[in-house]
Design an enzyme around this catalytic site. Sequence first.
Site, PDB file in Angstrom:
ATOM      1  CG  ASP A 237      -2.308   0.596   0.885  1.00 17.06           C
ATOM      2  OD1 ASP A 237      -2.355   1.623   0.175  1.00 17.06           O
ATOM      3  OD2 ASP A 237      -3.324   0.017   1.322  1.00 17.06           O
TER       4      ASP A 237
ATOM      5  CG  ASP B 223       2.765   4.445  -6.830  1.00 21.33           C
ATOM      6  OD1 ASP B 223       1.869   3.809  -7.427  1.00 21.33           O
ATOM      7  OD2 ASP B 223       2.991   5.651  -7.050  1.00 21.33           O
ATOM      8  CB  VAL B 224       0.238  -0.890  -7.669  1.00 20.83           C
ATOM      9  CG1 VAL B 224       0.085  -1.622  -6.344  1.00 20.83           C
ATOM     10  CG2 VAL B 224      -0.906   0.089  -7.925  1.00 20.83           C
TER      11      VAL B 224
ATOM     12  CB  CYS C 227      -7.479  -5.224  -2.816  1.00 18.27           C
ATOM     13  SG  CYS C 227      -8.024  -6.906  -2.495  1.00 18.27           S
TER      14      CYS C 227
ATOM     15  CB  SER D  44     -16.177  -2.874  -9.891  1.00 17.60           C
ATOM     16  OG  SER D  44     -17.402  -2.204  -9.582  1.00 17.60           O
TER      17      SER D  44
ATOM     18  CE1 TYR E 211     -13.468   1.505  -9.241  1.00 15.97           C
ATOM     19  CE2 TYR E 211     -15.746   1.006  -9.815  1.00 15.97           C
ATOM     20  CZ  TYR E 211     -14.614   0.763  -9.045  1.00 15.97           C
ATOM     21  OH  TYR E 211     -14.646  -0.217  -8.093  1.00 15.97           O
TER      22      TYR E 211
ATOM     23  CE  LYS F 259     -11.798  -1.613  -9.901  1.00 11.10           C
ATOM     24  NZ  LYS F 259     -10.734  -2.339  -9.167  1.00 11.10           N
TER      25      LYS F 259
ATOM     26  CB  THR G  20     -14.670  -0.120   1.409  1.00 13.57           C
ATOM     27  OG1 THR G  20     -15.202   0.818   0.472  1.00 13.57           O
ATOM     28  CG2 THR G  20     -14.875  -1.544   0.905  1.00 13.57           C
TER      29      THR G  20
END
Length: 253
Positions: free
Chosen positions: A36, A56-57, A84, A146, A159, A163, A194
Site C-alpha cells: 500500500d 506504489d503499484v 485490491c 467491479s 472507473y 474494471k 469500505t
Amino acid sequence: MQTANTTAIVTGGASGLGAATAAALAAAGSRVVALDLAAACEAGPSVEGVHYQPTDVTSEEEVRAAVAVASDDPSRPLRIVVNCAGIGPSTRILGRKGVHDLALFRKVVEINLVGSFTVMALAAEAIAQTEPDADGQRGVVINTASIAAFDGQVGQAAYSSSKGGIVGLTLPAARDLAQYGIRVVTIAPGIVETPMLATVSDEFRAGLAAGVPFPQRLARPEEYAKLALAIVDHDYLNGETIRMDGALRMAPR
C-alpha cells in the site's frame, strides 16, 4: 492450493478489501506482504503475520522490490497474489465544469488496470521459479474488478473502463500463465462497506442497501476475503470472473 506455509501478496492491503484479505490469509497460515502507499501503511492496522510494504503499484521499481521481499523465504514460497489496490473517482465525460479531466482518466486506468497487471506479471515471474506442488500448481492470482465493469453508472467512465479491462484480462492471463501452473480469477464486488463509504450518511447507505435484491444490505470486506480464500482453495476455478453483488444490477444513476 494450500495457504499454510506460503507467502501471499495483497495490494491495497492496509484498508478495506485488502486489509480484510490480508488478515484472513494470515489467519489461514500464510505469510502476507501487504502493499500500500506509505501513508496508508503507517496509518493502517497491525496484524500478526502481515508485513506492510510501502509500494506504489504504478511503479515497476517499487513493485519489483516488493516481490523480492515476498520471495525471500524458500520455505514459504510466493503462491498467492490478490490485487485490491484501486481508486474510484466519479466524473462525467461532459459536465458543468467542462470535459472529463484527461489526466484523471489516465490515473484511474494506470492504478486500477495497469497497476494490477504490473503486480500480476512481476509476481508471476517470481512464482514461476518456485517448485510446483504435487498437482503441478505454483500459484493463483486474484484480481478485483467491479460490477461497474458491466453496469457502469453516470460518472463512472474511467472507473468502469479500468474494471472492464480487468475482466477482459482474466481469460488471456489465465491462458498465458497456465503453462506455469498459475491460475487467474477475478472477483467483481458490488457495493461493499469500505472506507470509501465512511463519509456518507447512514440514510444514504440504507438507500444503497435497499437496491440489493438479497441479502438487502451492503457487502462486507470479510465476505470478499472469504471468497478470495475459497478461490485459492478451489483448484478448478480459473479464467473466470465471479460477481459478488447480491444479484444487484446497477441503474444508470
